[in-house]
Design an enzyme around this catalytic site. Structure first.
Site, PDB file in Angstrom:
ATOM      1  N   ASP A   1      28.090  71.376   1.719  1.00 45.34           N
ATOM      2  CA  ASP A   1      27.293  70.266   1.185  1.00 45.34           C
ATOM      3  C   ASP A   1      26.409  70.785   0.048  1.00 45.34           C
ATOM      4  O   ASP A   1      26.283  72.002  -0.155  1.00 45.34           O
ATOM      5  CB  ASP A   1      26.427  69.719   2.331  1.00 45.34           C
ATOM      6  CG  ASP A   1      25.669  68.455   1.959  1.00 45.34           C
ATOM      7  OD1 ASP A   1      26.092  67.748   1.021  1.00 45.34           O
ATOM      8  OD2 ASP A   1      24.648  68.168   2.621  1.00 45.34           O
TER       9      ASP A   1
ATOM     10  N   GLU B   1      26.734  70.751  -5.679  1.00 44.80           N
ATOM     11  CA  GLU B   1      26.951  70.259  -7.077  1.00 44.80           C
ATOM     12  C   GLU B   1      26.519  71.297  -8.115  1.00 44.80           C
ATOM     13  O   GLU B   1      27.115  71.298  -9.187  1.00 44.80           O
ATOM     14  CB  GLU B   1      26.194  68.943  -7.279  1.00 44.80           C
ATOM     15  CG  GLU B   1      26.793  67.783  -6.502  1.00 44.80           C
ATOM     16  CD  GLU B   1      26.614  67.901  -5.002  1.00 44.80           C
ATOM     17  OE1 GLU B   1      25.590  68.446  -4.583  1.00 44.80           O
ATOM     18  OE2 GLU B   1      27.502  67.478  -4.251  1.00 44.80           O
TER      19      GLU B   1
ATOM     20  N   ASP C   1      27.182  60.516  -0.050  1.00 43.92           N
ATOM     21  CA  ASP C   1      26.278  59.575   0.610  1.00 43.92           C
ATOM     22  C   ASP C   1      26.501  58.139   0.180  1.00 43.92           C
ATOM     23  O   ASP C   1      25.781  57.592  -0.652  1.00 43.92           O
ATOM     24  CB  ASP C   1      24.829  59.991   0.347  1.00 43.92           C
ATOM     25  CG  ASP C   1      24.541  61.359   0.922  1.00 43.92           C
ATOM     26  OD1 ASP C   1      25.343  61.839   1.744  1.00 43.92           O
ATOM     27  OD2 ASP C   1      23.521  61.955   0.532  1.00 43.92           O
TER      28      ASP C   1
HETATM   29  O1  MIG Z   1      19.832  66.117   1.377  1.00 48.96           O
HETATM   30  O2  MIG Z   1      22.665  67.715   5.511  1.00 48.96           O
HETATM   31  O3  MIG Z   1      25.810  64.211   1.828  1.00 48.96           O
HETATM   32  O4  MIG Z   1      26.345  64.138   4.555  1.00 48.96           O
HETATM   33  O5  MIG Z   1      24.201  64.593   6.307  1.00 48.96           O
HETATM   34  C1  MIG Z   1      20.786  65.576   2.239  1.00 48.96           C
HETATM   35  C2  MIG Z   1      22.107  66.451   5.467  1.00 48.96           C
HETATM   36  C3  MIG Z   1      21.751  66.641   2.628  1.00 48.96           C
HETATM   37  C4  MIG Z   1      23.710  65.283   2.259  1.00 48.96           C
HETATM   38  C5  MIG Z   1      25.098  65.023   2.744  1.00 48.96           C
HETATM   39  C6  MIG Z   1      25.045  64.375   4.093  1.00 48.96           C
HETATM   40  C7  MIG Z   1      24.288  65.250   5.054  1.00 48.96           C
HETATM   41  C8  MIG Z   1      22.881  65.532   4.513  1.00 48.96           C
HETATM   42  N1  MIG Z   1      22.992  66.126   3.188  1.00 48.96           N
END
Ligand code: MIG
Length: 784
Positions: free
Chosen positions: A403, A406, A477
């Site tokens: 996650d 980017e 998201d």
């Molecule tokens: O700032 O890890 O897209 O699936 O549950 C949020 C917490 C960070 C973004 C991800 C989401 C995940 C969440 N993350």
């Protein structure tokens, strides 16, 4: 920028062109694939997407004409003019793609931006000229597909997008120019011809698909090389094959990854994870995977466990594994800056982190607080990150979820001047940003592969062209909005058209509270998306299949069970995709490109070639039109045979998602299971829809790489339907012990006799169909 052609030279498969002000290279990759290149920054491709560029030896003719250089392969004719204008023709002389010769001329825009902006409106502004820019003429009949994960509709014509991996938590709507992934690739479909363009440039890139003016479309970049591939082909399918020959195919995953997955931010502590697991079994809902979001870690430190919440993680993961649950843990790139935290210390000592322009380790804020960022553009860092996967695997983790790559920070994207090693071609963030997540997934994939020996399961949010080789993706998201359920279809279809077959959205929606009806309709779509994961955000209300009422629970169960029934069919699709590059979820245009009616279908899709899904994407909708392409289709629920080539109306009470099977299909089905591998399946069900058709079914151990050494079995079925129906079963390859028998469900009720290898077979008749069992050997089945 180039000026007049001065001279040209042919060197093997490359035509070097010298212009007054610059040089250009046309490289023939294969008779259908041509690279257009100008070394504006580097002397070579140094591609992060095309890791293994295979040149197909082929005949190339080069001829100097009065005003241009003509290059021909057996399939394409390429004309190169002054100013490095390049036009592509089919070998028969049909113009496919032409560079636009005039200046860009935007449609008129009036008023002042600042007034509108002052009032808080977001306004589109006129795009500047880009450092690199290729402008192509619009002939008027173009449809554009691909461009990875974009908002909006299936056909991208008339819209403008940017490639700059973006984590934007506001609801994703049509004005979002970029989301988490950058796939600078699109397919152009025109009347009687199609081609693909892959602009392999990792800097910020721009794609105007005829928005600025309907006379042209363009792609551009801020920096890097001019480096794009023109991919010709006889149809959209062959273009997708060409593109994935370059950037790689989605590999066959372990079968459990295709089961149902349950996630939430966050299931924690351990007891809660156990509770979730128990509920699935008690409520008779199949489930293979539970995801652990950031709260399993100690202070959000990657590769650690919170010992209070998960006091003995090995023990609990082991218990879950024994119950048939795989555990997937989230891993972000940000490494907490903390003395004596060994991931941080090791990275620091070895120079694995990105630095600022003075060479000092770059720090920004993410979940762990002050954090540093691995420089994934450097092989040593990737190797180290790959080794770290062992820590998770040793705890009993089966897959890793990447996650925030980017990369995102609490202060937006990293500054442009953050420095990266880039395999010895030191550069800054502007070049690495769009491939950061791609390289992180590559490292994760390689580590899991090395240390488990199995096919890795990696999920990533950020991606670039070619990420399909390493990772499945989810679309970040989304929100529990009907609009987002609707948009997920074209978004996933275009990801598939961009080579990413294994993808999915957060079923039920991530942010905002889901409603029972929305979850019911979303699970109906999820059952047909390759990655089938229900996930929701922190603080949103519960969204598990049982979170609402009995009706919602039953609908969830029905569609999750349907998914498990279809697992062998889905697995076959991924297996064949390794060769064809075709995605699991397909826009109708991929199989019916001569039918204009399908070019803009945003609310239906094919699940492989044989199953058409027309989900309900609107609240309260109890009837919908469905377009059935030419041929005959069987309503999966009623078994009614319907003539295609027209729109029909289908009633859709809440528990019905319209599904149609193409006549002549053989669909393999599994018996009910709580999870993949619960049963040793010795009898495969064949759900047969009589007609002309062929099907190949693939079997292996569902997890290892042994299939690449030949350990698999292939069954080929050839079905003919003349006076009497015959199905020839041929075992084409038999190196994996598969089935003892086939249970045949033959969807036709006028049967009198059944023979297999001339032996009479007894059958039972139920409404609209007969059922019988035959041994799983080669032979001829006759149904009279
Ligand atoms: O700032 O890890 O897209 O699936 O549950 C949020 C917490 C960070 C973004 C991800 C989401 C995940 C969440 N993350």
């Amino acid at each position: 920028m180039f000026g007049k052609i001065v001279s040209h030279k042919v060197r093997a498969n490359k035509i070097h062109l010298e212009f007054e002000k610059n040089e250009g290279i046309i490289e023939i990759i294969s008779p259908m694939i041509v690279n257009v290149f100008c070394p504006l920054k580097y002397d070579n491709h140094y591609s992060r997407a095309v890791e293994d560029l295979k040149i197909e030896q082929c005949e190339i003719l080069v001829e100097k004409k009065d005003f241009y250089i003509e290059i021909s392969t057996e399939a394409l004719l390429i004309k190169v003019y002054d100013d490095f204008k390049v036009d592509f023709y089919s070998i028969e002389g049909k113009i496919l793609c032409e560079d636009f010769r005039e200046e860009r001329a935007p449609f008129v825009r009036r008023g002042t931006i600042s007034d509108a902006q002052d009032e808080g409106h977001s306004v589109d502004i006129q795009a500047d000229k880009h450092k690199i820019e290729v402008v192509k003429r619009l002939f008027g009949d173009e449809k554009f597909y691909g461009l990875g994960e974009k908002t909006g509709h299936l056909n991208k014509r008339g819209y403008y997008y940017e490639m700059w991996n973006t984590d934007d938590p506001t609801p994703h709507v049509e004005s979002h120019k970029s989301l988490y992934k950058s796939i600078p690739y699109f397919i152009t479909l025109r009347e009687d011809c199609a081609f693909g363009i892959f602009f392999d440039n990792t800097f910020k890139t721009y794609f105007d698909m005829g928005k600025e003016n309907s006379k042209y479309y363009y792609f551009g970049a801020d920096d890097g090389n001019l480096d794009y591939y023109f991919i010709g082909g006889n149809n959209v399918q062959s273009i997708l094959k060409g593109y994935t020959d370059l950037t790689g195919k989605t590999p066959l995953p372990q079968m459990w990854t295709l089961g149902y997955q349950q996630s939430r931010w966050s299931y924690s502590p351990a007891g809660r994870v156990k509770e979730i697991a128990k509920s699935f079994r008690e409520k008779d809902i199949p489930c293979d995977t539970i995801h652990l979001d950031i709260d399993y870690m100690e202070s959000f430190k990657v590769f650690t466990w919170d010992k209070e919440r998960f006091p003995d993680e090995k023990k609990i993961l082991n218990e879950l594994n024994e119950d048939g649950f795989k555990i997937v843990t989230i891993i972000d790139p940000g490494v907490k800056k903390e003395k004596n935290y060994d991931i941080y210390e090791t990275g620091l000592k070895n120079g694995y982190f990105a630095t600022d322009k003075d060479g000092i380790t770059y720090v920004n804020r993410v979940w762990p607080g002050d954090s540093v960022f691995p420089d994934f553009s450097k092989k040593d860092t990737r190797d180290w990150w790959a080794e770290n996967q062992k820590i998770l695997l040793d705890s009993g983790v089966s897959g890793v979820w990447n996650d925030m790559n980017e990369p995102a920070s609490f202060n937006g994207p990293l500054p442009d001047d953050v420095q990266f090693e880039n395999e010895g071609r030191n550069t800054d963030h502007t070049e690495i940003h769009n491939i950061y997540g791609h390289l992180m997934s590559k490292a994760t994939f390689e580590g899991i592969k090395k240390h488990s020996g199995k096919r890795p399961f990696v999920i990533t949010r950020a991606a670039y062209a070619g990420t399909q080789k390493y990772s499945t993706v989810w679309t970040g998201d989304n929100q529990s909005f009907w609009d987002h359920l609707r948009m997920s279809i074209p978004m996933l279809l275009n990801l598939g058209m961009s080579g990413i077959s294994f993808c999915g959205t957060d079923v039920g929606g991530f942010s905002f509270d889901c409603t029972p009806e929305l979850l019911s309709r979303w699970v109906q779509v999820g059952a047909f998306t390759p990655l089938f994961r229900n996930h929701s955000g922190s603080n949103t209300r519960d969204q598990e299949p049982w979170a609402f009422d009995e009706e919602t629970l039953n609908i969830n169960r029905k569609y999750i069970k349907l998914r498990y029934k279809l697992l062998p069919y889905l697995y076959d699709l991924l297996w064949s995709g390794e060769t064809t590059g075709l995605p699991v979820m397909r826009p109708l245009v991929l199989h019916y490109e001569k039918d204009k009616e399908v070019y803009e279908i945003n609310d239906q899709f094919l699940f492989g070639e044989n199953i058409l899904v027309a989900p309900i994407l609107e609240q309260g909708k109890k009837i919908r039109t469905v377009y059935l392409p030419v041929g005959q289709w069987i309503d999966y629920w009623t078994k009614e045979v319907i003539d295609g080539g027209k729109y029909i109306l289908k009633e859709t009470p809440l528990d019905i998602c319209p599904v149609y099977i193409k006549k002549g299909s053989i669909v393999p089905n599994y018996p009910e299971q709580n999870y993949v591998g619960e049963k040793d399946i010795k009898e495969l069900t064949l759900d047969i829809y009589p007609g002309e058709g062929q099907y190949v079914h693939y079997v292996d151990d569902k997890e290892s790489y042994n299939y690449r050494e030949g350990e698999y079995t292939l069954y080929e079925f050839i079905m003919k339907n003349d006076e009497e129906a015959t199905i020839d079963i041929n075992i084409k390859h038999e190196e994996y012990k598969a089935y003892d028998s086939f249970k045949v469900i033959y969807n036709c009720d006028i049967t009198k006799e059944v023979y297999f290898n001339e032996e009479k077979i007894s059958f039972v008749e139920t409404d609209n169909k007969i059922e019988f069992v035959i041994p799983a050997v080669s032979g001829r089945l006759i149904v009279k």
